[in-house]
Design a protein around this motif. Sequence first.
Motif, short mmCIF file in Angstrom:
data_model
loop_
_atom_site.label_atom_id
_atom_site.label_comp_id
_atom_site.label_asym_id
_atom_site.label_seq_id
_atom_site.Cartn_x
_atom_site.Cartn_y
_atom_site.Cartn_z
N UNK A 90 -0.35 -0.88 -11.18
CA UNK A 90 -1.30 -0.87 -10.06
C UNK A 90 -2.03 -2.22 -9.96
N UNK A 91 -2.54 -2.67 -11.10
CA UNK A 91 -3.28 -3.94 -11.09
C UNK A 91 -2.37 -5.10 -10.72
N UNK A 92 -1.13 -5.07 -11.24
CA UNK A 92 -0.19 -6.15 -10.90
C UNK A 92 0.06 -6.22 -9.40
N UNK A 93 0.16 -5.05 -8.79
CA UNK A 93 0.40 -5.05 -7.33
C UNK A 93 -0.82 -5.61 -6.59
N UNK A 104 -0.02 6.11 -10.46
CA UNK A 104 0.66 4.89 -10.91
C UNK A 104 0.18 4.47 -12.29
N UNK A 105 1.06 3.84 -13.04
CA UNK A 105 0.65 3.22 -14.29
C UNK A 105 -0.41 2.15 -13.97
N UNK A 106 -1.50 2.14 -14.75
CA UNK A 106 -2.63 1.25 -14.45
C UNK A 106 -2.20 -0.23 -14.36
N UNK A 131 0.84 -1.21 0.00
CA UNK A 131 0.00 0.00 0.00
C UNK A 131 0.87 1.25 0.00
N UNK A 132 1.95 1.22 0.79
CA UNK A 132 2.85 2.38 0.84
C UNK A 132 3.50 2.59 -0.52
N UNK A 133 3.86 1.48 -1.21
CA UNK A 133 4.45 1.61 -2.56
C UNK A 133 3.43 2.20 -3.53
N UNK A 134 2.16 1.79 -3.39
CA UNK A 134 1.11 2.28 -4.31
C UNK A 134 0.88 3.77 -4.10
N UNK A 135 0.78 4.18 -2.84
CA UNK A 135 0.51 5.60 -2.55
C UNK A 135 -0.80 6.02 -3.20
N UNK A 136 -0.76 7.07 -4.01
CA UNK A 136 -1.95 7.52 -4.72
C UNK A 136 -2.06 6.73 -6.03
N UNK A 137 -3.05 5.84 -6.16
CA UNK A 137 -3.12 4.97 -7.34
C UNK A 137 -3.23 5.75 -8.65
#
Length: 412
Positions: free
Chosen positions: A47-50, A42-44, A33-39
């Motif tokens: 984001x989905x891969x995470x 992020x490249x879509x 979640x910390x890596x994602x930050x504001x989705x």
Amino acid sequence: MGPVPIDFTLTPELDALRLRIRTFVDEVIKPTEAEIGDPDTLDRGDYLNKLLGMRKQAFDAGIWLPHMPKEWGGMGLGHVELAMVQAEAAKAYYGPFVFNCQAPDEGNMHTLLKWGTDEQKENYLRPLCEGTAMSCFAMTEPEVAGSDPTLIQTTAVPDGDEWVINGHKWFISNARRAKFAILVCRTEDNPDLPQAANSAFIVDIPSEGWNRVREVETMHGGSGHSEIVITDLRVPDSNMLGGRGEGHLLGQSRLGPARLAHCMRWIAQAETALDMMVDRSLNRYAHGSMLAEKQGIQWMIADSTMELYQAKLMVLHAAFRIDNGLDFKSEVSMAKHFVANMLGRVIDRSIQVHGALGYSTDTPLAHMYQHARWARFADGADEVHQMRIAQRTIAAYRDTGSTRTGTGDLPI
Ligand SMILES: Cc1cc2nc3c(=O)[nH]c(=O)nc-3n(C[C@H](O)[C@H](O)[C@H](O)COP(=O)(O)OP(=O)(O)OC[C@H]3O[C@@H](n4cnc5c(N)ncnc54)[C@H](O)[C@@H]3O)c2cc1C
């Protein structure tokens, strides 16, 4: 049956499971979640891969579908056990999604399990359980009060072995990602009871006539709640979910456990806010002492502690009543009302103790506060729950000469 004492004892296996979920949330979900930050930044694809990567790890770890029976790939937990899992899962924003127990899919799975035909279960429940599809539940309409489903205006009219549906829905969570909707429509002109006017249908998405016209912007952003205009949508008879005129009943039976599942997630959020409040007060110095040493701050901590304790007991007790086949309507209403309001108060106090930091988006509190506001009217507005609670307490007094059964039917 006389008053039933409460027993929330967990087996050692369940306690171990609870801790396993806590570790998974701390070690897998929170760092991701910390890596994602504001989705949105992020490249879509990333984001989905995470998200899907976390889901796969949860599935492989056997922490998947806590609310479903084992034959559907779930963990086969009762509601008290589920309360403990949901409260751990919701310590992280993506927790419920990662374990595949997020709203509205979780409520829809219960509904399909209870009301679906074998064919409907295979076509619609199976992909939800496997995590290959998402769904939505479409009941609320802009033109009439969502609090009173007897007012629903979307109509379904029979035509051969199909139904033709016209109407308007809004605030349909998840509609933009859903593979299907459970749609509640008016099918009966002159029902014996106003509650028997509606029926539910499963609608494949996309379908001709199902038009998602916009995402409704809310105080927590453009968050996946859609407005839908339905024009001459054709649905086969075999997609009616439950019987004719059973739409209201289905909605009510869906909302009971779904409301409690919300409460379980809200408790996790409130506990996070209280943990943060205490942590901040132990580390912030002003006017000669730490905030934790000041009576004004201790009152906020004490009030939040007592309210969270009440909330936990109410949710566990309502879950216990569901598990034991006892009537749970009033207990779920009381829990939903209390926990929704407690959530807002505890987050608000935590923001207060954090000062400007709490108002910023540097902590999750601001985001949590925006989300918490909907809890007081969605899935039953406060006042509607109060109306029902009062009606049941008055009925209890009329029937038994005492209000005791209205207050949880406890042995004191
Ligand atoms: C974030 C979000 C997600 C949602 N997701 C979904 C979804 O997925 N599917 C779906 O179908 N709907 C969804 N909804 C809609 C939600 O269920 C409705 O908002 C709710 O049922 C209330 O209906 P309403 O908004 O029409 O308010 P109304 O029914 O117009 O009520 C407004 C206010 O009137 C008061 N009130 C109503 N009845 C009484 C009474 N008897 N006595 C006293 N006061 C009363 C209450 O204060 C209430 O808040 C969502 C809403 C939000 C905000």
